[in-house]
Design a protein around this motif. Structure first.
Motif, PDB file in Angstrom:
ATOM      1  N   GLU A 128     -17.021  -0.516   8.290  1.00 25.08           N
ATOM      2  CA  GLU A 128     -16.834  -0.662   6.845  1.00 25.08           C
ATOM      3  C   GLU A 128     -16.482   0.666   6.171  1.00 25.08           C
ATOM      4  O   GLU A 128     -15.906   0.683   5.077  1.00 25.08           O
ATOM      5  N   PHE A 129     -16.819   1.784   6.806  1.00 26.69           N
ATOM      6  CA  PHE A 129     -16.502   3.078   6.207  1.00 26.69           C
ATOM      7  C   PHE A 129     -14.992   3.328   6.149  1.00 26.69           C
ATOM      8  O   PHE A 129     -14.539   4.125   5.328  1.00 26.69           O
ATOM      9  N   TRP A 130     -14.227   2.672   6.990  1.00 25.29           N
ATOM     10  CA  TRP A 130     -12.768   2.758   6.871  1.00 25.29           C
ATOM     11  C   TRP A 130     -12.341   2.241   5.500  1.00 25.29           C
ATOM     12  O   TRP A 130     -11.505   2.853   4.817  1.00 25.29           O
ATOM     13  N   GLY A 131     -12.918   1.105   5.101  1.00 26.28           N
ATOM     14  CA  GLY A 131     -12.579   0.515   3.815  1.00 26.28           C
ATOM     15  C   GLY A 131     -13.010   1.387   2.651  1.00 26.28           C
ATOM     16  O   GLY A 131     -12.331   1.429   1.614  1.00 26.28           O
ATOM     17  N   LEU A 132     -14.132   2.100   2.812  1.00 25.86           N
ATOM     18  CA  LEU A 132     -14.593   2.976   1.735  1.00 25.86           C
ATOM     19  C   LEU A 132     -13.617   4.131   1.532  1.00 25.86           C
ATOM     20  O   LEU A 132     -13.257   4.464   0.397  1.00 25.86           O
ATOM     21  N   VAL A 133     -13.163   4.723   2.627  1.00 21.59           N
ATOM     22  CA  VAL A 133     -12.181   5.814   2.511  1.00 21.59           C
ATOM     23  C   VAL A 133     -10.870   5.284   1.936  1.00 21.59           C
ATOM     24  O   VAL A 133     -10.238   5.929   1.091  1.00 21.59           O
ATOM     25  N   ASP A 134     -10.458   4.110   2.368  1.00 22.22           N
ATOM     26  CA  ASP A 134      -9.233   3.501   1.828  1.00 22.22           C
ATOM     27  C   ASP A 134      -9.357   3.281   0.318  1.00 22.22           C
ATOM     28  O   ASP A 134      -8.388   3.470  -0.432  1.00 22.22           O
ATOM     29  N   TRP A 135     -10.539   2.850  -0.119  1.00 22.96           N
ATOM     30  CA  TRP A 135     -10.749   2.622  -1.560  1.00 22.96           C
ATOM     31  C   TRP A 135     -10.643   3.924  -2.339  1.00 22.96           C
ATOM     32  O   TRP A 135      -9.983   3.981  -3.382  1.00 22.96           O
ATOM     33  N   TYR A 136     -11.268   4.968  -1.825  1.00 26.91           N
ATOM     34  CA  TYR A 136     -11.154   6.265  -2.506  1.00 26.91           C
ATOM     35  C   TYR A 136      -9.686   6.693  -2.601  1.00 26.91           C
ATOM     36  O   TYR A 136      -9.239   7.210  -3.629  1.00 26.91           O
ATOM     37  N   ARG A 137      -8.947   6.459  -1.524  1.00 30.79           N
ATOM     38  CA  ARG A 137      -7.530   6.834  -1.531  1.00 30.79           C
ATOM     39  C   ARG A 137      -6.762   6.019  -2.575  1.00 30.79           C
ATOM     40  O   ARG A 137      -5.930   6.564  -3.320  1.00 30.79           O
ATOM     41  N   ALA A 138      -7.045   4.726  -2.659  1.00 22.81           N
ATOM     42  CA  ALA A 138      -6.374   3.872  -3.645  1.00 22.81           C
ATOM     43  C   ALA A 138      -6.709   4.311  -5.065  1.00 22.81           C
ATOM     44  O   ALA A 138      -5.842   4.314  -5.952  1.00 22.81           O
ATOM     45  N   MET A 139      -7.948   4.695  -5.284  1.00 23.57           N
ATOM     46  CA  MET A 139      -8.353   5.129  -6.614  1.00 23.57           C
ATOM     47  C   MET A 139      -7.718   6.465  -6.985  1.00 23.57           C
ATOM     48  O   MET A 139      -7.325   6.683  -8.140  1.00 23.57           O
ATOM     49  N   LEU A 140      -7.594   7.368  -6.017  1.00 26.92           N
ATOM     50  CA  LEU A 140      -6.903   8.630  -6.281  1.00 26.92           C
ATOM     51  C   LEU A 140      -5.431   8.384  -6.612  1.00 26.92           C
ATOM     52  O   LEU A 140      -4.872   8.998  -7.527  1.00 26.92           O
ATOM     53  N   ASP A 141      -4.797   7.484  -5.853  1.00 29.33           N
ATOM     54  CA  ASP A 141      -3.380   7.181  -6.088  1.00 29.33           C
ATOM     55  C   ASP A 141      -3.152   6.610  -7.487  1.00 29.33           C
ATOM     56  O   ASP A 141      -2.069   6.780  -8.057  1.00 29.33           O
ATOM     57  N   ASP A 142      -4.160   5.931  -8.021  1.00 30.06           N
ATOM     58  CA  ASP A 142      -4.030   5.304  -9.335  1.00 30.06           C
ATOM     59  C   ASP A 142      -4.508   6.229 -10.458  1.00 30.06           C
ATOM     60  O   ASP A 142      -4.553   5.818 -11.612  1.00 30.06           O
ATOM     61  N   SER A 143      -4.869   7.452 -10.111  1.00 32.28           N
ATOM     62  CA  SER A 143      -5.408   8.386 -11.103  1.00 32.28           C
ATOM     63  C   SER A 143      -4.424   9.517 -11.388  1.00 32.28           C
ATOM     64  O   SER A 143      -3.374   9.631 -10.758  1.00 32.28           O
TER      65      SER A 143
END
Length: 674
Positions: A424-439
């Protein structure tokens, strides 16, 4: 056309319609016990605003003896009704629906007044229950029905009668806990009498136009549990008794099989609920380890249920449904099923929250609004502490630059995600990346920041994490010694026999990494075999008669620690036993109270205790150093020398077992005040 046509479809219950197929399942957060009803109301209203169709509260006691602990919340009088009305009014104003769970703990009640079918003590409580007589049983039924009527008066849209997880009603159903010989025991017809009578009385108390959910144990996972034939018979009788919906319970709390931890495969038990589809005509809800809209959609499309229950995902992100409906699934903060801030808190008597979302259950305390003054902020370190700070600060309007020497974000999370059972930690890192991309955050990777580089920023946050502690063992620089970071990053390999120095969380993770080839978390059939789970249609309670059948370990591993205490004692309160059991299944040897004398070509030389007795050599091809961490503060110290006072957070502040929960909370709270 929606991406999730099944998940977002309405569900017509006749007298009312649910706007989608998502239930926020019951969680005991401890909020009701604070008696801060504005805080309770805001917790639920925030999730109602996020679009969930129906929420179920944490378990409310129908009487004092049925409370999960002394002083547990319930609806006992007019004042309680008025307090709960604050919650239901707020939820309805937010466009949501909410049901109250009625939970009678039975022998799981942590107090001397506990009652049950028979006087058989639970293995998870020190208090033996009192066996109820006929009048005592009638009192429990009446109290549950009264609680339902009070819930209706308080404005709830329904109630959920808790009949699973080994609680009171479940205790009457199985011979494991019901040794009675009267009309409430013996035959299954007698043993299921109580839950049926409870649902009948609840329905009578609330009338027709009120949601009554019955939480039914689909697979007990204990010796002497229900057969599938009994489960189906009970479901049919519960429907006849007046239930609107049947919800799914998986396993008793005393079961020695994990059911919701991160190492459990996603949707691991939806196959059980699917077996009930078509046996009853009322809607069926499935649950456990459903944490993304994609998984929920897949479960419904596969015909496993009419509705999905997700609890902890709504701690991680109250806007789960709204984001899914808006096509922003990648921005849903993921529940990683770590239990660290939710269940571990619950069973420690603390308010629940979420590792990923520290605002959960703190909505009125941890407020994050627009900054009064826009600042330029440098955040050094793109691990969980730095990421949470950067995202929260930019969300408030600050201009943020995020700097990290590594080539990718995530910090220590990138090692955690390599461990079998922590996918599940793969998904957590992916989420952080998605949030950075949208910021609007400026991200500078592969960049080593110096004190001079940080001049000119209004605020500097140091989140540079930790370094491995030097255990200072003679011979540790030998060719047969590797550090845990090199191992998990793929820069080093291990031989067939391995000794691990250090048995904290990292030592346990490394042991799991070394004994496992293909992760059973990624293969449901293999996971079920590993833990000895089978179809309850074949074997009572869903326990395979041959027991757990794990894959053969790929290495021989010995796990060591200096402390003489039980290894893994300081692991998570609700997950530590899983880690210990998993390694035991893989024949990992665990030894405490050892001194590390020296390392040579033979292996690790050790002795026991303060007297350094029993000197011996533990032969090993590879010795892995997991002897703790120290804070990486060099940049912070350089700034202080230049007269700059940085904010130091996460591992750079306190090097404690790579504590992402503390790091994310600290980063979020700091950014909320800048």
């Amino acid at each position: 056309m929606t991406t999730y046509p099944h998940l977002l479809a309405p569900l017509d219950l006749g007298f009312t319609t649910l706007k989608n197929r998502v239930l926020m399942g019951s969680m005991h957060t401890g909020l009701e016990e604070t008696k801060d009803w504005n805080r309770v109301a805001e917790f639920y209203a925030e999730r109602a605003r996020g679009g969930v169709a129906l929420m179920v509260t944490g378990g409310m006691a129908p009487n004092r003896e049925g409370g999960v602990f002394p002083g547990a919340a319930g609806l006992f009088n007019d004042d309680d009704i008025a307090n709960h009305k604050v919650v239901t009014d707020r939820v309805h104003d937010a466009g949501g629906k909410i049901a109250m769970q009625i939970l009678h703990a039975g022998r799981y009640a942590y107090g001397p007044e506990c009652v049950s079918a028979s006087a058989i003590k639970s293995p998870i409580s020190p208090f033996p229950p009192k066996e109820l007589d006929e009048d005592g049983i009638e009192k429990q039924i009446a109290d549950i029905a009264t609680a339902a009527a009070r819930a209706q008066e308080a404005g709830y849209d329904g109630v959920e009668v808790m009949g699973s997880e080994g609680y009171f009603l479940n205790q009457f159903l199985v011979t494991h806990t019901n040794k009675r010989e009267d009309r409430w025991g013996g035959s299954y017809e007698n043993r299921m009498r109580l839950p049926i009578e409870v649902v009948k009385r609840v329905r009578k108390a609330v009338g027709d136009d009120f949601i009554v959910i019955y939480r039914l144990s689909m697979i007990d996972l204990i010796p002497g549990g229900s057969t599938w034939e009994e489960v189906v018979l009970l479901a049919k009788e519960i429907e006849k008794a007046g239930a609107t919906i049947i919800n799914t319970g998986i396993g008793w709390h005393e079961a020695r099989i994990p059911t919701i931890a991160t190492s459990v495969p996603r949707r691991a038990f939806t196959w059980v609920t699917k077996k009930l589809m078509g046996e009853v005509s009322i809607p069926v809800i499935t649950s456990n380890r459903i944490n993304t809209p994609e998984v929920g959609e897949e479960v419904l499309a596969d015909g496993c249920a009419d509705m999905v229950s997700m609890a902890r995902p709504f701690l991680a992100d109250p806007n789960f449904v709204a984001k899914a409906a808006a096509g922003k699934g990648a921005q849903i903060a993921p529940c990683i099923a770590c239990n660290q801030a939710c269940l571990d808190h619950t069973f420690s008597g603390k308010i629940s929250s979420c590792l990923v979302n520290p605002q959960a259950c703190y909505e009125t305390e941890l407020t994050i609004g627009p900054a009064a003054e826009v600042k330029t902020i440098a955040v050094v370190g793109a691990g969980p502490a730095g990421l949470s700070t950067a995202l929260t600060a930019t969300g408030r309007g600050h201009k943020v630059t995020l700097i990290d020497r590594a080539a990718e974000i995530g910090g220590q999370l990138n090692m955690a995600k390599q461990v079998p059972g922590k996918e599940e930690f793969w998904g957590l890192v992916d989420w952080y990346r998605a949030m950075l991309d949208d910021s609007d955050i400026e991200v500078k990777l592969n960049t080593e920041a110096s004190a001079d580089d940080l001049a000119g920023f209004d605020e500097v946050i140091i989140a540079t994490g930790v370094m491995p502690r030097d255990p200072q063992i003679d011979g540790q620089d030998g060719p047969n010694v590797v550090g845990y970071r090199d191992l998990l990053q793929g820069k080093a390999t291990a031989g067939d026999t391995v000794v691990i120095i250090g048995a904290g969380g990292i030592g346990f993770d490394v042991a799991e990494y070394l004994v496992t080839d293909d992760s059973p978390t990624e293969n449901l059939e293999e996971w079920l075999e590993e833990w000895g789970v089978t179809d309850p249609e074949d074997h009572r309670g869903g326990l395979a008669p041959e027991g757990p059948q794990p894959e053969k370990p790929v290495r021989q591993v010995t796990l060591l620690q200096r402390k003489s205490e039980k290894l893994g004692k300081r692991l998570g309160k609700t997950t530590g036993w899983i880690h210990r059991a998993a390694l035991k299944l893989k024949n990992v040897q665990m030894v405490g109270g050892v001194n590390y004398e020296r390392i040579d070509a033979e292996g690790l030389h050790v002795s026991d205790g303060e007297a350094r007795e029993n000197p011996r050599v533990l032969k090993a091809d590879t010795i892995v150093l997991c002897a703790g961490q120290v804070s990486e503060r060099s940049l912070a110290d350089a700034l202080i020398e230049k007269g700059v006072t940085p904010h130091v957070i996460g591992g750079a502040d306190v090097a404690a077992e790579l504590d992402a929960k503390r790091a994310i909370d600290q980063g979020t709270r700091l950014a909320a005040t800048l």
